[in-house]
Design an enzyme around this catalytic site. Sequence first.
Site, PDB file in Angstrom:
ATOM      1  N   TYR A  43       0.684  -1.222  -0.091  1.00  0.00           N
ATOM      2  CA  TYR A  43       0.048   0.102   0.062  1.00  0.00           C
ATOM      3  C   TYR A  43       0.859   1.247   0.071  1.00  0.00           C
ATOM      4  CZ  TYR A  43       0.720   1.077   4.972  1.00  0.00           C
ATOM      5  OH  TYR A  43       1.176   1.397   6.316  1.00  0.00           O
ATOM      6  N   LYS A  44       2.038   1.293   0.213  1.00  0.00           N
ATOM      7  CA  LYS A  44       2.832   2.506   0.233  1.00  0.00           C
ATOM      8  C   LYS A  44       4.455   1.786  -0.084  1.00  0.00           C
ATOM      9  CE  LYS A  44       4.050   3.179   4.941  1.00  0.00           C
ATOM     10  NZ  LYS A  44       3.894   4.502   5.888  1.00  0.00           N
ATOM     11  N   TYR A  75      -6.825  -6.980   9.541  1.00  0.00           N
ATOM     12  CA  TYR A  75      -6.545  -7.468  10.744  1.00  0.00           C
ATOM     13  C   TYR A  75      -7.034  -9.043  11.102  1.00  0.00           C
ATOM     14  CZ  TYR A  75      -5.489  -2.743  12.544  1.00  0.00           C
ATOM     15  OH  TYR A  75      -4.952  -1.432  12.718  1.00  0.00           O
ATOM     16  N   ASP A  92      -8.541   8.500  13.211  1.00  0.00           N
ATOM     17  CA  ASP A  92      -8.277   9.112  11.716  1.00  0.00           C
ATOM     18  C   ASP A  92      -8.663   8.063  10.870  1.00  0.00           C
ATOM     19  OD1 ASP A  92      -6.029   7.613  12.853  1.00  0.00           O
ATOM     20  OD2 ASP A  92      -5.114   7.905  10.771  1.00  0.00           O
ATOM     21  N   THR A 122      -3.484  12.124  16.744  1.00  0.00           N
ATOM     22  CA  THR A 122      -2.272  13.150  17.333  1.00  0.00           C
ATOM     23  C   THR A 122      -2.027  14.187  15.986  1.00  0.00           C
ATOM     24  OG1 THR A 122      -1.230  11.330  18.432  1.00  0.00           O
ATOM     25  CG2 THR A 122      -0.072  13.431  18.170  1.00  0.00           C
ATOM     26  N   ASP A 204      13.876   6.363 -33.774  1.00  0.00           N
ATOM     27  CA  ASP A 204      14.190   5.510 -32.689  1.00  0.00           C
ATOM     28  C   ASP A 204      15.479   4.450 -33.314  1.00  0.00           C
ATOM     29  OD1 ASP A 204      14.428   3.705 -30.552  1.00  0.00           O
ATOM     30  OD2 ASP A 204      12.421   2.951 -30.760  1.00  0.00           O
TER      31      ASP A 204
END
Length: 433
Positions: A43-44, A75, A92, A122, A204
């Site tokens: 995911y990242k 999970y 969040d 936070t 090319d």
Amino acid sequence: MKKVYLCMTGDILHHGHINIITEATKYGEVIVGLLTDEAIASYKRIPLLNFEQRKRIVENIKGVSRVIPQRTLDYTENLEKIKPDYVIHGDDWREGIQKHIREKVIETLKKWDGKLIEVEYTKDVSGSLLDEKIKKIGTTPEVRLKQLRKLIELKPFVRAIEASNGLTGLIAENTKVVKDGQVREFDAMWVSSLCDSTMKGKPDIELVDLTSRINTINEIMEVTTKPIILDGDTGGLKEHFVYNVRTLERLGVSAVIIEDKMGLKRNSLFGTEVVQVQDDPQNFAEKINAGKKALLTKDFMIIARIESLILKAGIEDALRRAITYIEAGADGIMIHSKEESPKEVVEFCEEYKKLDFRVPLVVVPTTYNSITEEELSSYGAKIIIYANHLLRSAYPAMKKTAETILENGRSLEAEKYCASIKEILTLIPSEGI
Ligand code: SPV
Ligand code: MG
């Protein structure tokens, strides 16, 4: 004692994580599900520290009692195993891409009357905010170079798109979509000989020399962090190739793909419409081998591109060549095709799967574009390259605008084809002013 479960990456830690852990200790024994490298890569970006390193850090945070791997973003598997009394998370995730993960956690916890505790998020700090900051700092050649092998190891497949200058590099770097609750983006960039030449108004045919190609690479590198795969055409003479791979390795390019053609190279998508000659497999194998011996790191990849299907030499020939090139040290095999149907590539993939010793397989589905990435991946493709789509989509749009201005003797009518001035002015923000 009650059990509290929380999930972390543990790669870049900040006080928000400590707040959650401290809060968790008030409810019972804290068990951390630490995302595996594969789960993070799904995911990242790939994590800066590997699982074992991250585990050591998180185990030593005050209040953490146990760290176990969490293999998916979902999970459920770990929750079913541990049956915690509580799961704790920042508030969040009620909206956005984690929403469905949250819903599944609540559903699963219900089975044993477990509860979800959500603590106030936070403010002013988050993993993604820190990721953005790190991206802005940029990367080093060494870190960038190593990324491709890591991605191959951690992802089901690596998705690359053409980048031919700074702007297309930024598109490759920053474009994201959310699909089925997951962020999708490109993993790597392909510096195509076709696009690099066409951008310069040149054919090319290996006319745009390596010095110029390196200028393009540097321009892309200035504004991006993702790994680069260079289209190295035929690789030139073996005696030159050994120098060139070292230059690329020093720059931080991750891989060069060279094709087994000789003489005046023409673009593969011409197929047999023009004269194109395939190299003798032994000759080409020697070039690969010489290149491999010249390298200083184990990270840089030399990928052998097989043109047998392009030149109608058949799958048997392609497979024989794959074996020869792998024996010569090729770090990957690219199979190319210009058929509209994916049939011959799929057939090659299926035969390739049977080889005892394989290296990652690269495909370029330009003409056979009905097949999906998932399908190609299921046949064994490890790198999937969208080789020329940014250039091909920009060109008709630019041409249309130029024609519209000529037709109307003014630019008002062309405005609808253009991004607004505001959008262009703010597309690339300047730092520090
Ligand atoms: C390129 O992008 O320059 C390639 C791929 O070599 S292809 O144009 O399909 O030959
Ligand atoms: Mg090319």
